[in-house]
Design a protein around this motif. Structure first.
Motif, PDB file in Angstrom:
ATOM      1  N   UNK A 141       0.826  -1.209   0.000  1.00  0.00           N
ATOM      2  CA  UNK A 141       0.000   0.000   0.000  1.00  0.00           C
ATOM      3  C   UNK A 141       0.862   1.260   0.000  1.00  0.00           C
ATOM      4  N   UNK A 142       1.982   1.223   0.709  1.00  0.00           N
ATOM      5  CA  UNK A 142       2.866   2.385   0.720  1.00  0.00           C
ATOM      6  C   UNK A 142       3.424   2.658  -0.670  1.00  0.00           C
ATOM      7  N   UNK A 143       3.792   1.610  -1.382  1.00  0.00           N
ATOM      8  CA  UNK A 143       4.293   1.793  -2.741  1.00  0.00           C
ATOM      9  C   UNK A 143       3.196   2.325  -3.660  1.00  0.00           C
ATOM     10  N   UNK A 144       1.960   1.858  -3.477  1.00  0.00           N
ATOM     11  CA  UNK A 144       0.845   2.366  -4.286  1.00  0.00           C
ATOM     12  C   UNK A 144       0.593   3.845  -4.010  1.00  0.00           C
ATOM     13  N   UNK A 145       0.679   4.231  -2.737  1.00  0.00           N
ATOM     14  CA  UNK A 145       0.476   5.638  -2.380  1.00  0.00           C
ATOM     15  C   UNK A 145       1.583   6.504  -2.969  1.00  0.00           C
ATOM     16  N   UNK A 146       2.813   6.023  -2.919  1.00  0.00           N
ATOM     17  CA  UNK A 146       3.927   6.776  -3.495  1.00  0.00           C
ATOM     18  C   UNK A 146       3.739   6.976  -4.994  1.00  0.00           C
ATOM     19  N   UNK A 148       0.899   6.945  -6.626  1.00  0.00           N
ATOM     20  CA  UNK A 148      -0.225   7.858  -6.848  1.00  0.00           C
ATOM     21  C   UNK A 148       0.190   9.308  -6.626  1.00  0.00           C
ATOM     22  N   UNK A 149       0.978   9.564  -5.596  1.00  0.00           N
ATOM     23  CA  UNK A 149       1.459  10.925  -5.350  1.00  0.00           C
ATOM     24  C   UNK A 149       2.396  11.389  -6.458  1.00  0.00           C
ATOM     25  N   UNK A 150       3.211  10.457  -6.942  1.00  0.00           N
ATOM     26  CA  UNK A 150       4.156  10.821  -7.995  1.00  0.00           C
ATOM     27  C   UNK A 150       3.419  11.181  -9.288  1.00  0.00           C
ATOM     28  N   UNK A 151       2.356  10.435  -9.599  1.00  0.00           N
ATOM     29  CA  UNK A 151       1.574  10.718 -10.804  1.00  0.00           C
ATOM     30  C   UNK A 151       0.898  12.082 -10.713  1.00  0.00           C
ATOM     31  N   UNK A 152       0.443  12.429  -9.498  1.00  0.00           N
ATOM     32  CA  UNK A 152      -0.255  13.701  -9.315  1.00  0.00           C
ATOM     33  C   UNK A 152       0.690  14.872  -9.073  1.00  0.00           C
ATOM     34  N   UNK A 153       1.997  14.600  -9.034  1.00  0.00           N
ATOM     35  CA  UNK A 153       2.959  15.677  -8.858  1.00  0.00           C
ATOM     36  C   UNK A 153       2.937  16.307  -7.489  1.00  0.00           C
ATOM     37  N   UNK A 154       2.589  15.527  -6.475  1.00  0.00           N
ATOM     38  CA  UNK A 154       2.505  16.065  -5.119  1.00  0.00           C
ATOM     39  C   UNK A 154       3.879  16.050  -4.455  1.00  0.00           C
ATOM     40  N   UNK A 163      11.597  15.457   1.356  1.00  0.00           N
ATOM     41  CA  UNK A 163      11.403  14.055   1.719  1.00  0.00           C
ATOM     42  C   UNK A 163      10.506  13.923   2.946  1.00  0.00           C
ATOM     43  N   UNK A 164      10.705  14.802   3.926  1.00  0.00           N
ATOM     44  CA  UNK A 164       9.853  14.781   5.118  1.00  0.00           C
ATOM     45  C   UNK A 164       8.418  15.135   4.770  1.00  0.00           C
ATOM     46  N   UNK A 165       8.247  16.117   3.879  1.00  0.00           N
ATOM     47  CA  UNK A 165       6.901  16.505   3.468  1.00  0.00           C
ATOM     48  C   UNK A 165       6.189  15.353   2.757  1.00  0.00           C
ATOM     49  N   UNK A 166       6.924  14.650   1.903  1.00  0.00           N
ATOM     50  CA  UNK A 166       6.318  13.508   1.215  1.00  0.00           C
ATOM     51  C   UNK A 166       5.956  12.403   2.200  1.00  0.00           C
ATOM     52  N   UNK A 167       6.848  12.150   3.157  1.00  0.00           N
ATOM     53  CA  UNK A 167       6.579  11.087   4.137  1.00  0.00           C
ATOM     54  C   UNK A 167       5.351  11.407   4.979  1.00  0.00           C
ATOM     55  N   UNK A 168       5.205  12.666   5.365  1.00  0.00           N
ATOM     56  CA  UNK A 168       4.026  13.046   6.145  1.00  0.00           C
ATOM     57  C   UNK A 168       2.748  12.876   5.332  1.00  0.00           C
ATOM     58  N   UNK A 169       2.857  13.039   4.024  1.00  0.00           N
ATOM     59  CA  UNK A 169       1.680  12.851   3.183  1.00  0.00           C
ATOM     60  C   UNK A 169       1.256  11.404   3.040  1.00  0.00           C
ATOM     61  N   UNK A 170       2.140  10.476   3.392  1.00  0.00           N
ATOM     62  CA  UNK A 170       1.788   9.061   3.300  1.00  0.00           C
ATOM     63  C   UNK A 170       1.041   8.565   4.536  1.00  0.00           C
ATOM     64  N   UNK A 171       1.119   9.305   5.634  1.00  0.00           N
ATOM     65  CA  UNK A 171       0.625   8.790   6.912  1.00  0.00           C
ATOM     66  C   UNK A 171      -0.882   8.571   6.885  1.00  0.00           C
ATOM     67  N   UNK A 172      -1.633   9.596   6.482  1.00  0.00           N
ATOM     68  CA  UNK A 172      -3.095   9.513   6.556  1.00  0.00           C
ATOM     69  C   UNK A 172      -3.652   8.424   5.639  1.00  0.00           C
ATOM     70  N   UNK A 173      -3.289   8.382   4.350  1.00  0.00           N
ATOM     71  CA  UNK A 173      -3.836   7.301   3.515  1.00  0.00           C
ATOM     72  C   UNK A 173      -3.384   5.913   3.956  1.00  0.00           C
ATOM     73  N   UNK A 174      -2.153   5.802   4.469  1.00  0.00           N
ATOM     74  CA  UNK A 174      -1.687   4.494   4.935  1.00  0.00           C
ATOM     75  C   UNK A 174      -2.459   4.061   6.176  1.00  0.00           C
ATOM     76  N   UNK A 175      -2.701   4.991   7.091  1.00  0.00           N
ATOM     77  CA  UNK A 175      -3.473   4.671   8.290  1.00  0.00           C
ATOM     78  C   UNK A 175      -4.917   4.334   7.935  1.00  0.00           C
TER      79      UNK A 175
END
Length: 234
Positions: A141-146, A148-154, A163-175
Motif C-alpha cells: 500500500x505504501x508503494x501504491x500511495x507513493x 499515486x502521489x508521484x503521478x499527481x505531482x505532489x 522528503x519529510x513533506x512527502x513522508x508526512x503525506x503518506x501517513x493519513x492514507x496508509x493509516x
C-alpha cells in the motif's frame, strides 16, 4: 538465550555462535553470494562491535589488567578487550539464534506449530499471524500511495525537507488503509466464528518429525554441556 545473556565470559556466547554458524551452513540452502556475505559479515560484526565496546568499557574496572595498546593518555587494557568482545559475542549469539530460527521456518508454520505442539491458544496465535501478515500489505500500500502521489505531482523537490513533506503525506492514507483492512479481517474472522470454541481444526498440519526430536534433544544436551563447562571453568 537466557544463558547467553547472563554469561560473563567469552566461552558461552562463542559456543553458541559456532553452533549457529554450523547449523546455518549445514541445515539451510544458501546461494553463494549470501554465504559469502554471512562469512564476511559475522567476523566483521564481532570485530567492530568488540573494539567499540572495548573503547567504551569503564577503565576503573580494568585498570589492573595489562595494557595492550596505548596512545597518549588513553590505554586499552586486556580487561577492556575481554569485556568488549564478550558483549559483541553475546550480540552475535543472540542474532545467530534468532537468524537460525527465522531462516529455517516461516511465520505461519511457526504459529501453527506452536498451536499444535506447544498448546498456544489459537486466539493468540492466529491473531499474531494476522498482524504479521499486515506487514507486507503495508509495504504494497505504501508503494501504491507513493506512485499515486508521484503521478499527481505532489510534494516535488529534493532534499530532507521535501522528503519529510512527502513522508508526512503518506501517513493519513496508509493509516486509513490499515484501519479499513483491519475491519475487513475482523469481519472475516467473525463470519468464521473465530474464538467461539475452545479448540479448532487445522487445515495445515505441521508434524513433529523424528529429526525434529533429535534436534531439540541435541540442542538441550549442548546447552547443558556448555553450562556445565562454564560452571566448571568458573
Amino acid at each position: 538465550m537466557v544463558l547467553v545473556l547472563v554469561s560473563t565470559t567469552m566461552f558461552t556466547p562463542l559456543c553458541f555462535v559456532i553452533l549457529c554458524a554450523l547449523l546455518m551452513l549445514t541445515g539451510l540452502r544458501w546461494q553463494r553470494s549470501s554465504l559469502l556475505t554471512l562469512a564476511l559479515a559475522l567476523p566483521a560484526f564481532i570485530l567492530v562491535f568488540g573494539i567499540s565496546f572495548s573503547l567504551w568499557a569503564d577503565q576503573r574496572h580494568t585498570a589492573h589488567t595489562p595494557v595492550v595498546f596505548e596512545i597518549g593518555s588513553f590505554a586499552l587494557t586486556s580487561g577492556a578487550l575481554d569485556i568488549g568482545f564478550t558483549t559483541a559475542l553475546r550480540l552475535a549469539a543472540l542474532f545467530g539464534l534468532a537468524l537460525t530460527g527465522g531462516l529455517s521456518s516461516t511465520g505461519p508454520d511457526l504459529v501453527r506449530s506452536s498451536i499444535q505442539h506447544l498448546k498456544l491458544p489459537y486466539r493468540i496465535g492466529y491473531t499474531a499471524l494476522a498482524a504479521y501478515r499486515f506487514v507486507p500489505r503495508f509495504g504494497y500500500e505504501l508503494e501504491s500511495i507513493r506512485q499515486a502521489h508521484r503521478v499527481r505531482g505532489m510534494s516535488p523537490g529534493r532534499g530532507p525537507i521535501a522528503s519529510t513533506r512527502r513522508s508526512m503525506g503518506y501517513v493519513v492514507p496508509l493509516l486509513t488503509g490499515a484501519i479499513r483492512h483491519a475491519g475487513r479481517v475482523s469481519l472475516a474472522m467473525d463470519a468464521r466464528a473465530f474464538g467461539a470454541h475452545d479448540t479448532r481444526t487445522e487445515r495445515h498440519l505441521v508434524p513433529m518429525r523424528r529429526r525434529d526430536w533429535f534436534f531439540m534433544i541435541g540442542f538441550w544436551i549442548f546447552t547443558a554441556a556448555v553450562l556445565a563447562i562454564a560452571i566448571w571453568r568458573g
